[in-house]
Design a protein around this motif. Structure first.
Motif, short mmCIF file in Angstrom:
data_model
loop_
_atom_site.label_atom_id
_atom_site.label_comp_id
_atom_site.label_asym_id
_atom_site.label_seq_id
_atom_site.Cartn_x
_atom_site.Cartn_y
_atom_site.Cartn_z
N UNK A 94 0.78 -1.26 -0.06
CA UNK A 94 0.04 -0.04 0.08
C UNK A 94 0.74 1.19 -0.05
N UNK A 95 1.76 1.24 0.87
CA UNK A 95 2.54 2.44 1.01
C UNK A 95 3.75 2.40 0.25
N UNK A 96 4.47 1.17 -0.14
CA UNK A 96 5.49 0.92 -1.16
C UNK A 96 6.66 1.38 -0.41
N UNK A 97 6.75 1.07 0.73
CA UNK A 97 7.83 1.31 1.62
C UNK A 97 8.08 0.19 2.76
N UNK A 98 9.20 -0.04 3.39
CA UNK A 98 9.35 -0.98 4.68
C UNK A 98 8.33 -0.51 5.69
N UNK A 139 5.36 9.10 17.88
CA UNK A 139 3.93 9.44 18.07
C UNK A 139 3.16 8.40 17.19
N UNK A 140 3.52 7.62 16.05
CA UNK A 140 2.95 6.90 15.28
C UNK A 140 2.98 5.50 15.72
N UNK A 141 3.49 5.19 16.92
CA UNK A 141 3.51 3.84 17.51
C UNK A 141 2.26 3.18 17.67
N UNK A 158 3.80 3.90 8.43
CA UNK A 158 4.59 4.33 7.55
C UNK A 158 4.21 5.71 7.02
N UNK A 159 3.62 6.42 7.44
CA UNK A 159 2.97 7.52 6.79
C UNK A 159 3.94 8.64 6.55
N UNK A 160 5.02 8.61 7.57
CA UNK A 160 6.17 9.67 7.15
C UNK A 160 7.48 9.13 6.55
N UNK A 161 7.27 7.88 6.11
CA UNK A 161 8.69 7.17 5.93
C UNK A 161 8.97 7.72 4.38
N UNK A 162 8.18 7.97 3.57
CA UNK A 162 8.73 8.46 2.16
C UNK A 162 9.02 9.72 2.16
N UNK A 163 8.52 10.47 3.27
CA UNK A 163 9.10 12.04 3.42
C UNK A 163 10.33 12.10 4.08
N UNK A 164 10.77 11.20 4.93
CA UNK A 164 12.12 11.39 5.54
C UNK A 164 12.99 10.79 4.79
N UNK A 165 12.68 9.52 4.16
CA UNK A 165 13.68 9.03 3.01
C UNK A 165 14.04 9.98 2.13
#
Length: 205
Positions: A94-98, A139-141, A158-165
């Motif tokens: 769905x998010x295409x990230x780990x 905060x997203x745990x 994983x909502x912030x993963x792509x932005x951080x990467x």
């Protein structure tokens, strides 16, 4: 690779390259590293290590063990009662990230899913705890079923993963290069601190 996004096949390659590059150093530091396959044939990465606690040492106190020349100062050693912490890197279509799934299993088989209790078990160092709390991911745990095992785990949404990467995207002024061989290390370096996960000092850039 459409960085920071991955296909499932690219994720599998990232897992293999991560183990090849970091596996030995992690194993030397007491962290077991495995690529596991679910019943559906999907791959995911597992890092597992013992959970240590600080315990007062009984018996005579030696001169070299006394802190600040205070003979009443307690002497501690790190001990493990058989508890372990597991970190699972699982691909999200769905998010295409780990997505990072975490759980602590005690020596009695109890699965600990309380975030604060896990934090207490992972480290007693106040500075490390402060760093864990400071990571936005904290905060997203939440708690969710592991998509490959069907058992409840803590997980970092994983909502912030792509932005951080994207902050370490190849070709930007940061000078960092994140390819398949560095992807998971970069991801863990950015998000792992929220749950006490750290890597050996092998650079990913």
């Amino acid at each position: 690779m459409d960085y920071p996004y991955l296909t499932r096949k690219e994720f599998d390659v990232c897992v293999e390259l991560f183990i090849a590059r970091y596996g030995s150093a992690l194993e030397d530091g007491g962290t077991r590293v495995e690529q596991q396959t679910s019943s559906t044939g999907r791959q995911y990465l597992v890092l597992q290590r013992a959970v240590y606690a600080k315990q007062a040492v009984s018996g005579p106190v030696h001169e070299g063990d006394i802190e600040d020349d205070d003979p009443t100062s307690p002497v501690f050693e790190r001990t493990s009662d058989g508890a372990r912490i597991e970190y699972h890197a699982v691909y999200s279509a769905t998010w295409r990230v780990p997505v990072l799934y975490v759980r602590v299993v005690t020596s009695t088989g109890e699965v600990v899913l309380d975030g604060e209790r896990v934090c207490d078990m992972v480290t007693e160092d106040s500075a490390v705890r402060a760093a864990m709390a400071a990571v936005p991911f904290g905060g997203a745990l939440g708690v969710a079923d592991h998509p490959e095992l069907g058992a409840p785990f803590l997980y970092l949404h994983p909502c912030h993963t792509a932005k951080l990467l994207s902050a370490v995207a190849p070709g930007q002024e940061t000078g960092l290069s994140v390819g398949p061989g560095e992807y998971l290390a970069a991801w863990m370096s950015l998000s792992g601190a929220a749950v006490g996960l750290s890597l050996p000092s092998i650079g990913y850039c």
